[in-house]
Design an enzyme around this catalytic site. Structure first.
Site, PDB file in Angstrom:
ATOM      1  N   ARG A   1      37.197   7.352  -6.060  1.00 45.31           N
ATOM      2  CA  ARG A   1      37.091   6.771  -4.716  1.00 45.31           C
ATOM      3  C   ARG A   1      38.398   6.087  -4.330  1.00 45.31           C
ATOM      4  NH1 ARG A   1      33.853   2.638  -4.285  1.00 45.31           N
ATOM      5  NH2 ARG A   1      33.424   2.912  -2.067  1.00 45.31           N
TER       6      ARG A   1
ATOM      7  N   ARG B   1       7.035  18.677  -4.490  1.00 42.64           N
ATOM      8  CA  ARG B   1       6.049  19.155  -3.510  1.00 42.64           C
ATOM      9  C   ARG B   1       6.739  20.022  -2.453  1.00 42.64           C
ATOM     10  NH1 ARG B   1       1.314  14.680  -2.187  1.00 42.64           N
ATOM     11  NH2 ARG B   1       1.193  13.733  -4.250  1.00 42.64           N
TER      12      ARG B   1
ATOM     13  N   GLU C   1       1.584   6.645  -6.853  1.00 36.92           N
ATOM     14  CA  GLU C   1       0.550   7.689  -6.984  1.00 36.92           C
ATOM     15  C   GLU C   1       1.199   9.087  -7.033  1.00 36.92           C
ATOM     16  OE1 GLU C   1      -2.691   7.332  -4.085  1.00 36.92           O
ATOM     17  OE2 GLU C   1      -2.417   9.448  -3.612  1.00 36.92           O
TER      18      GLU C   1
ATOM     19  N   LYS D   1       0.839  -1.208   0.000  1.00 39.29           N
ATOM     20  CA  LYS D   1       0.000   0.000   0.000  1.00 39.29           C
ATOM     21  C   LYS D   1       0.874   1.259   0.000  1.00 39.29           C
ATOM     22  CE  LYS D   1      -3.179   3.134   0.791  1.00 39.29           C
ATOM     23  NZ  LYS D   1      -3.583   3.953  -0.375  1.00 39.29           N
TER      24      LYS D   1
ATOM     25  N   HIS E   1       2.147   1.674  -3.447  1.00 38.40           N
ATOM     26  CA  HIS E   1       1.018   2.181  -4.248  1.00 38.40           C
ATOM     27  C   HIS E   1       1.001   3.706  -4.177  1.00 38.40           C
ATOM     28  CE1 HIS E   1      -3.005   3.978  -4.215  1.00 38.40           C
ATOM     29  NE2 HIS E   1      -3.365   3.081  -5.127  1.00 38.40           N
ATOM     30  N   ASN E   2       1.135   4.244  -2.964  1.00 42.20           N
ATOM     31  CA  ASN E   2       1.098   5.701  -2.804  1.00 42.20           C
ATOM     32  C   ASN E   2       2.319   6.376  -3.413  1.00 42.20           C
ATOM     33  OD1 ASN E   2      -1.164   5.046  -1.268  1.00 42.20           O
ATOM     34  ND2 ASN E   2      -0.854   6.819   0.052  1.00 42.20           N
TER      35      ASN E   2
ATOM     36  N   HIS F   1      39.526   3.066  -1.906  1.00 44.99           N
ATOM     37  CA  HIS F   1      38.310   2.260  -1.739  1.00 44.99           C
ATOM     38  C   HIS F   1      38.247   1.075  -2.704  1.00 44.99           C
ATOM     39  CE1 HIS F   1      36.852   4.943   1.244  1.00 44.99           C
ATOM     40  NE2 HIS F   1      36.694   5.973   0.430  1.00 44.99           N
TER      41      HIS F   1
HETATM   42  C1  3PG Z   1      -4.135   9.390  -0.383  1.00 44.15           C
HETATM   43  O1  3PG Z   1      -5.062  10.087  -0.014  1.00 44.15           O
HETATM   44  O2  3PG Z   1      -4.133   8.627  -1.351  1.00 44.15           O
HETATM   45  C2  3PG Z   1      -2.894   9.409   0.400  1.00 44.15           C
HETATM   46  O3  3PG Z   1      -3.177   9.651   1.727  1.00 44.15           O
HETATM   47  C3  3PG Z   1      -1.905  10.400  -0.152  1.00 44.15           C
HETATM   48  O4  3PG Z   1      -2.027  11.592   0.485  1.00 44.15           O
HETATM   49  P1  3PG Z   1      -0.875  12.705   0.386  1.00 44.15           P
HETATM   50  O5  3PG Z   1      -0.776  13.120  -1.062  1.00 44.15           O
HETATM   51  O6  3PG Z   1      -1.372  13.819   1.244  1.00 44.15           O
HETATM   52  O7  3PG Z   1       0.386  12.111   0.909  1.00 44.15           O
END
Ligand code: 3PG
Length: 349
Positions: free
Chosen positions: A312, A156, A59, A52, A55-56, A318
């Site tokens: 390095r 962001r 996103e 999950k 997934h975010n 190294h």
């Molecule tokens: C969502 O609502 O899918 C997640 O909580 C992502 O939220 P965010 O962009 O505020 O991190």
């Protein structure tokens, strides 16, 4: 929406718990048109939560890439939100068909109480609750590159530095957007699609690496399938990912599958043109540009890491490997002595 129509659910844990709760969760999950529930047992431990999280992270990449396409279209279509809304609407009928592309058209059309576009009144400072950052942390800790998500988080963060951004704008105001008019809407579409392929390639790579590290045995075709409905990144694209994995049911880098290789090759000229043009016009598209840079880094036969290894070894002894010696044999050079200063053997690890 999730409560009314069912969410995508990514549970994990022990087998005993699985028997008890999986049928319940599958009942309340979203269902695909063929009846498949958007919920399958991800694996042991915290693998469900991890999937999950990634997934975010994906996103974040999707949203940043769409925002970058919007910023280019906004110039190309001279701030005509209706024209841009129509573009997103038409994109939503093709390979980019997805929830996030779908909601962009009504967002651009929405009028505030004074009849003016709401989008122009929304402060350009993006929030975040942390899952993008967690994805990047996991990527770095597991040795995976997740550059599109990383650029999305950084974009962001940068958006919130309003005072400094205003000062920087006063100090460096010159930007001529004219080069953008050399682009077509299709160029921007293809750059978005190719960059999206990279964002998903990276996210799935992170899942594969963590799966191997923790012996979770994640099934990536199943994961792509349960993301097809009831979640923010739901899209036609995820069906294509699941299909690309199906012939072998084995994980393969998405770029090595015939379907996505063909798409990348088709998109590549437009993708390069969009990145070049945005740079020439002074428009920041960090997600799209970093996706292309990652792709070029990934596909190049000889990188510049040989120089990094030499440096390095020069400043910190190294050690380095040689192309004419087996991998795993390490060498050190006394860089102040030329040529025959190379020694080997004592440094094999
Ligand atoms: C969502 O609502 O899918 C997640 O909580 C992502 O939220 P965010 O962009 O505020 O991190």
């Amino acid at each position: 929406e999730g409560a009314l129509h069912g969410p995508s659910i990514m549970p994990g844990g022990s087998d005993e718990i699985k028997k008890e709760i999986l049928p319940v969760l599958q009942n309340i999950a979203a269902h695909l048109d063929d009846g498949t529930p958007c919920c399958s047992w991800i694996g042991p431990d915290g693998s469900g939560h991890f999937v999950k999280t990634v997934h975010n992270g994906i996103e974040y990449g999707d949203m940043q890439l769409i925002a970058e396409a919007y910023s280019l279209l906004n110039v190309l279509q001279k701030g005509d939100h209706e024209a841009t809304a129509q573009t997103f609407e038409s994109w939503n009928k093709g390979v980019l068909d997805s929830y996030l592309i779908g909601i962009t058209a009504p967002i651009l059309r929405y009028k505030d109480t004074d009849g003016k576009s709401l989008i122009d009144k929304i402060a350009d400072r993006a929030g975040q609750k942390g899952t993008g950052k967690w994805s990047i942390e996991a990527a770095i800790n597991s040795g995976t590159t997740l550059s599109v998500t990383a650029e999305s988080v950084f974009a962001r963060l940068l958006s919130n530095r309003t005072t400094e951004r205003n000062k920087a704008h006063r100090l460096y105001p010159e930007t001529d957007p004219a080069p953008i008019f050399e682009l077509s809407v299709d160029d921007i579409h293809h750059a978005l699609y190719a960059s999206k392929i990279i964002a998903y390639t990276q996210g799935l790579d992170l899942l594969r690496n963590m799966s191997e590290k923790h012996n979770w045995q994640l099934n990536l075709a199943d994961i792509a399938t349960i993301w097809r409905k009831g979640c923010i990144i739901q899209s036609r694209f995820l069906y294509e990912i699941a299909q690309a994995y199906k012939p072998t049911n084995e994980y393969e880098n998405l770029l090595f599958t015939p379907y996505f290789r063909e798409k990348i090759i088709l998109c590549l000229p437009s993708w390069r043109k969009v990145v070049q043009t945005a740079i020439a016009a002074g428009i920041a598209i960090p997600g799209t540009a970093s996706a292309l840079a990652w792709f070029d880094g990934f596909r190049c036969k000889k990188s510049s890491a040989n120089l990094i290894q030499a440096q390095r070894d020069y400043f910190g002894a190294h050690l380095y490997e040689r192309i004419d010696a087996p991998a795993g044999t390490f060498f050190h050079t006394d860089w102040n002595r030329h040529g025959d200063g190379t020694t080997s053997g004592n440094y094999s690890l």
